[in-house]
Design an enzyme around this catalytic site. Structure first.
Site, mmCIF file in Angstrom:
data_model
loop_
_atom_site.group_PDB
_atom_site.id
_atom_site.type_symbol
_atom_site.label_atom_id
_atom_site.label_comp_id
_atom_site.label_asym_id
_atom_site.label_seq_id
_atom_site.Cartn_x
_atom_site.Cartn_y
_atom_site.Cartn_z
ATOM 1 N N ARG A 44 0.526 -1.285 0.425
ATOM 2 C CA ARG A 44 -0.040 -0.018 0.198
ATOM 3 C C ARG A 44 1.051 1.426 0.260
ATOM 4 O O ARG A 44 0.698 1.442 1.359
ATOM 5 C CB ARG A 44 -0.861 0.507 0.963
ATOM 6 C CG ARG A 44 -1.757 -0.802 0.793
ATOM 7 C CD ARG A 44 -3.069 -1.106 2.047
ATOM 8 N NE ARG A 44 -4.387 -0.748 1.428
ATOM 9 C CZ ARG A 44 -5.566 -1.014 2.000
ATOM 10 N NH1 ARG A 44 -5.355 -1.185 3.505
ATOM 11 N NH2 ARG A 44 -6.745 -1.341 1.656
ATOM 12 N N GLN A 50 -0.848 3.161 -5.094
ATOM 13 C CA GLN A 50 -2.646 2.702 -5.479
ATOM 14 C C GLN A 50 -3.707 2.669 -6.184
ATOM 15 O O GLN A 50 -5.055 2.227 -6.095
ATOM 16 C CB GLN A 50 -2.813 4.420 -4.801
ATOM 17 C CG GLN A 50 -2.847 4.504 -3.364
ATOM 18 C CD GLN A 50 -2.828 6.096 -2.694
ATOM 19 O OE1 GLN A 50 -3.743 7.004 -3.441
ATOM 20 N NE2 GLN A 50 -1.832 6.670 -2.814
ATOM 21 N N ASP A 94 -4.329 -0.880 -6.073
ATOM 22 C CA ASP A 94 -4.823 -1.888 -5.043
ATOM 23 C C ASP A 94 -6.800 -2.020 -4.641
ATOM 24 O O ASP A 94 -7.180 -1.075 -4.752
ATOM 25 C CB ASP A 94 -4.782 -0.063 -4.089
ATOM 26 C CG ASP A 94 -5.276 -0.767 -2.758
ATOM 27 O OD1 ASP A 94 -5.402 -1.863 -1.918
ATOM 28 O OD2 ASP A 94 -5.294 0.146 -1.004
ATOM 29 N N SER A 124 -8.385 -1.558 -1.888
ATOM 30 C CA SER A 124 -8.929 -0.469 -1.318
ATOM 31 C C SER A 124 -10.185 0.165 -2.231
ATOM 32 O O SER A 124 -11.558 0.259 -2.300
ATOM 33 C CB SER A 124 -8.084 1.119 -2.013
ATOM 34 O OG SER A 124 -7.093 1.026 -0.685
ATOM 35 N N TYR A 160 -2.666 0.909 10.128
ATOM 36 C CA TYR A 160 -3.821 0.418 10.522
ATOM 37 C C TYR A 160 -3.919 0.387 12.354
ATOM 38 O O TYR A 160 -3.360 0.774 12.950
ATOM 39 C CB TYR A 160 -3.427 -1.386 10.692
ATOM 40 C CG TYR A 160 -3.673 -1.279 9.135
ATOM 41 C CD1 TYR A 160 -4.475 -1.937 7.730
ATOM 42 C CD2 TYR A 160 -2.171 -1.179 8.337
ATOM 43 C CE1 TYR A 160 -4.361 -1.367 6.873
ATOM 44 C CE2 TYR A 160 -2.303 -1.653 6.803
ATOM 45 C CZ TYR A 160 -3.328 -1.480 5.899
ATOM 46 O OH TYR A 160 -3.578 -1.229 4.808
HETATM 47 P P1 NAD Z 1 -8.691 -2.191 7.652
HETATM 48 O O1 NAD Z 1 -9.981 -2.999 6.577
HETATM 49 O O2 NAD Z 1 -8.003 -2.668 8.218
HETATM 50 O O3 NAD Z 1 -9.913 -1.860 9.132
HETATM 51 C C1 NAD Z 1 -10.790 -1.317 9.091
HETATM 52 C C2 NAD Z 1 -11.188 -0.249 10.597
HETATM 53 O O4 NAD Z 1 -11.428 -1.034 11.290
HETATM 54 C C3 NAD Z 1 -9.509 0.683 10.417
HETATM 55 O O5 NAD Z 1 -10.281 2.209 10.252
HETATM 56 C C4 NAD Z 1 -9.547 0.526 11.861
HETATM 57 O O6 NAD Z 1 -8.386 1.595 12.707
HETATM 58 C C5 NAD Z 1 -10.385 0.265 12.676
HETATM 59 N N1 NAD Z 1 -10.800 -0.852 13.664
HETATM 60 C C6 NAD Z 1 -10.145 -1.679 13.828
HETATM 61 N N2 NAD Z 1 -10.262 -2.028 15.644
HETATM 62 C C7 NAD Z 1 -11.229 -0.958 16.029
HETATM 63 C C8 NAD Z 1 -12.235 -1.489 16.770
HETATM 64 N N3 NAD Z 1 -11.880 -2.127 18.204
HETATM 65 N N4 NAD Z 1 -13.061 -0.480 17.012
HETATM 66 C C9 NAD Z 1 -13.253 0.880 16.163
HETATM 67 N N5 NAD Z 1 -12.547 0.937 14.935
HETATM 68 C C10 NAD Z 1 -11.137 -0.172 15.002
HETATM 69 O O7 NAD Z 1 -7.855 -0.529 7.481
HETATM 70 P P2 NAD Z 1 -8.105 0.144 6.031
HETATM 71 O O8 NAD Z 1 -9.399 0.450 5.313
HETATM 72 O O9 NAD Z 1 -7.319 -1.051 5.413
HETATM 73 O O10 NAD Z 1 -7.408 1.037 6.237
HETATM 74 C C11 NAD Z 1 -7.151 1.314 7.518
HETATM 75 C C12 NAD Z 1 -5.848 2.114 7.189
HETATM 76 O O11 NAD Z 1 -4.912 2.175 5.720
HETATM 77 C C13 NAD Z 1 -5.868 3.517 7.041
HETATM 78 O O12 NAD Z 1 -5.009 4.691 7.507
HETATM 79 C C14 NAD Z 1 -5.798 4.135 5.415
HETATM 80 O O13 NAD Z 1 -5.949 5.200 5.464
HETATM 81 C C15 NAD Z 1 -4.516 3.253 4.657
HETATM 82 N N6 NAD Z 1 -5.231 3.212 4.075
HETATM 83 C C16 NAD Z 1 -3.830 3.124 3.196
HETATM 84 C C17 NAD Z 1 -3.495 3.012 1.895
HETATM 85 C C18 NAD Z 1 -2.232 3.555 1.177
HETATM 86 O O14 NAD Z 1 -1.260 3.591 1.341
HETATM 87 N N7 NAD Z 1 -2.370 2.798 -0.712
HETATM 88 C C19 NAD Z 1 -4.630 2.283 0.934
HETATM 89 C C20 NAD Z 1 -5.283 1.794 1.419
HETATM 90 C C21 NAD Z 1 -6.120 2.308 3.162
#
Ligand code: NAD
Length: 508
Positions: free
Chosen positions: A122, A127, A130, A133, A228
């Site tokens: 990521r 992106q 991905d 996403s 994460y």
């Molecule tokens: P994920 O699918 O791993 O998790 C979903 C969400 O659940 C996260 O925001 C996490 O903080 C939350 N969570 C975990 N435990 C929890 C709890 N007990 N109560 C409430 N919420 C809880 O996450 P994701 O959607 O894959 O994205 C997470 C991070 O990755 C974000 O910061 C996002 O900006 C980043 N991201 C980066 C890229 C990239 O760099 N290309 C792409 C996608 C996402």
């Protein structure tokens, strides 16, 4: 350079790995493209559309794959289906490697180089490739749509001559890619939206979408590596449960998306919390494929417990397959493009590229990904990996996100009105619908599989962990944050200085 697109065969998967648009681009790069008859039908892409784009439609998978240098797929194809492909053919798919070491070994033996798209690092450059996403974004949207279909009241506030209807209250738990899009969608539908996350950084993103961010003061920030979340301590879990239980009782719709890399989905909503909600309330558990955030979730099904509906359907993005295929195909095209020499009009793979190294599972007859190599060697090619190994790696499994819970989930064909034991004692929960495909496609890679899986044993500590990107995109650039809702009037509200310190109030 021949590229093949097969019809999906697993789990009633309705998506397809190439669209006429991506095929036209590939032909422009010098490829010939063969598509198996009917491959795009479930995504509303007729064979004729592929023909019009310049592809050859073949009557069988074998004919499409014969001599192919590249095979594009949504789910991991069977090794036997790739038998006629060119030696060393590249296969791009959601390969679901965790717990599937035997299948990997078989693919290695078949001589193909399979790339697990869900392991794409990521980083900024990737992106556009991905799939996690692009598909989570759609699942977040669809979660709210599904809830709105079941919810038997209007979502927006309505001021009419006959009286005022209050806006529905929607609460989103987990504000990652899927959660932010769920927030944006609920806002667009006029709901009063609140959300929580354990990462303080999520607060600004939530508020930029015009929703209220709630977080217990006992939990300052549970950010883990790579953006994460980390698992909460017992005290933190208790504080979160206290906050959530008071809030949930006042909500009409709840969407849960909370995930922690390498762990089962955290249980956030108890049976008692569900029972505290008003009749007609709806919950959608997007974490169902990893066991679910809600105690009562039955992965793959929608149940009704004491007049509250809990939707645990899998592969929600598959419900909008035409859109999901469009974005998934673009992800694949973008990655494949990095492996094509446009002047020579042929394949030219840079095996040292971090995107290639991060996703490549098999090459030259061997399983080469550091997280799976040893395990696949040990796995008999004719058998699946032992169930125990899979069951021990339930959390961020790969492409299809098959957790023990998912695998144990009743088949999609189960009778819609069958009773389940989900409600525990008291009234049995009614299974309202069971229309989802049985295997989810959307999942995340783990830093490494759970310790007792065969794969985990082979994974040296600290090996490249796709779930922990070295470079993260800025927080404000999440898919959902780029959505039109972010430009709404509500979104222009300045974000709270310290959203993490906010507590619930009674408004939403
Ligand atoms: P994920 O699918 O791993 O998790 C979903 C969400 O659940 C996260 O925001 C996490 O903080 C939350 N969570 C975990 N435990 C929890 C709890 N007990 N109560 C409430 N919420 C809880 O996450 P994701 O959607 O894959 O994205 C997470 C991070 O990755 C974000 O910061 C996002 O900006 C980043 N991201 C980066 C890229 C990239 O760099 N290309 C792409 C996608 C996402």
């Amino acid at each position: 350079m021949k590229i093949a697109v097969m019809r999906e065969r697993v789990g009633g998967e309705p998506r397809v790995a190439a669209t006429p648009e991506t095929i036209a681009k590939l032909i422009g790069f010098g490829a010939t493209v063969s598509v198996e008859k009917g491959a795009g039908e479930a995504s509303r892409i007729l064979d004729q559309f592929y023909t019009d784009a310049g592809a050859k439609v073949e009557a069988s998978a074998a004919a499409a794959v014969k001599g192919a240098d590249v095979v594009l797929a949504v789910r991991r194809p069977e090794a036997s289906a790739l038998a006629g492909a060119a030696k060393g053919a590249l296969v791009l798919a959601t390969a679901d490697p965790f717990g599937n070491e035997a299948a990997l070994a078989a693919l290695a033996k078949a001589g193909v180089s399979i790339f697990a798209m869900e392991l794409m690092p990521r980083i900024t450059r990737a992106q556009v490739m991905d799939i996690l996403s692009s598909q989570a974004n759609l699942a977040g949207y669809q979660a709210v749509i599904e809830a709105s279909m079941v919810y038997d009241r209007a979502l927006p506030m309505m001021m009419t001559a006959a009286g005022t209807v209050r806006a529905a209250k929607v609460f989103v738990m987990g504000a990652g890619v899927a959660g932010l899009q769920a927030i944006a969608t609920a806002k667009r539908l006029g709901a009063a939206v609140s959300a929580t996350d354990v990462r303080a950084a999520a607060g600004e993103q939530v508020e930029s979408l015009g929703a209220k961010f709630i977080m217990t003061e006992a939990l300052k920030d549970a950010s883990g590596t790579g953006g994460y979340a980390r698992e909460l301590t017992k005290d933190e879990q208790a504080a979160q449960a206290e906050l959530v239980s008071g809030h949930i009782a006042k909500q009409d719709i709840v969407v849960t998306t909370a995930l922690i890399p390498g762990r089962p989905a955290p249980k956030l909503i108890t049976k008692a919390m569900v029972e505290s909600m008003a009749p007609g309330s709806v919950l959608v558990d997007l974490a169902a494929e990893r066991g679910g955030n809600i105690e009562l979730t039955v992965p793959g099904q929608t149940i009704v417990h004491k007049d509250v509906t809990i939707i645990g359907l899998l592969n929600l993005q598959g419900k909008i397959a035409a859109t999901a295929s469009q974005l998934y195909s673009k992800n694949l095209l973008a990655f494949l493009e990095t492996m094509i020499d446009k002047d020579a009009k042929g394949l030219k793979v840079d095996w040292e590229d971090e995107l290639v190294k991060g996703t490549l599972l098999t090459r030259d007859g061997a399983v080469v990904h550091p997280n799976f190599a040893g395990a696949a060697d040990a796995a008999p090619a004719d058998k699946k990996a032992p169930a125990k190994a899979t069951a021990k790696a339930p959390a961020k499994t790969a492409a299809t996100g098959k957790t023990a819970a998912t695998k144990a989930a009743p088949k999609a064909e189960s009778k819609p009105t069958a009773k389940t034991g989900a409600s525990g004692k008291g009234r049995a929960a009614k299974v309202a619908t069971a229309g989802a495909v049985s295997v989810p496609a959307e999942d995340k890679p783990v830093a490494k599989p759970a310790a007792k899986s065969a794969a985990a044993k082979s994974a040296p500590a600290g090996t490249s962990a796709p779930k922990a990107p070295a470079t993260k995109k800025p927080a404000t650039k999440t898919a959902a944050a780029r959505k039109p809702a972010a430009k709404s009037t509500a979104a222009k509200k300045p974000a709270a200085k310290n959203p993490a310190a906010k507590k619930t109030d009674g408004d939403v």
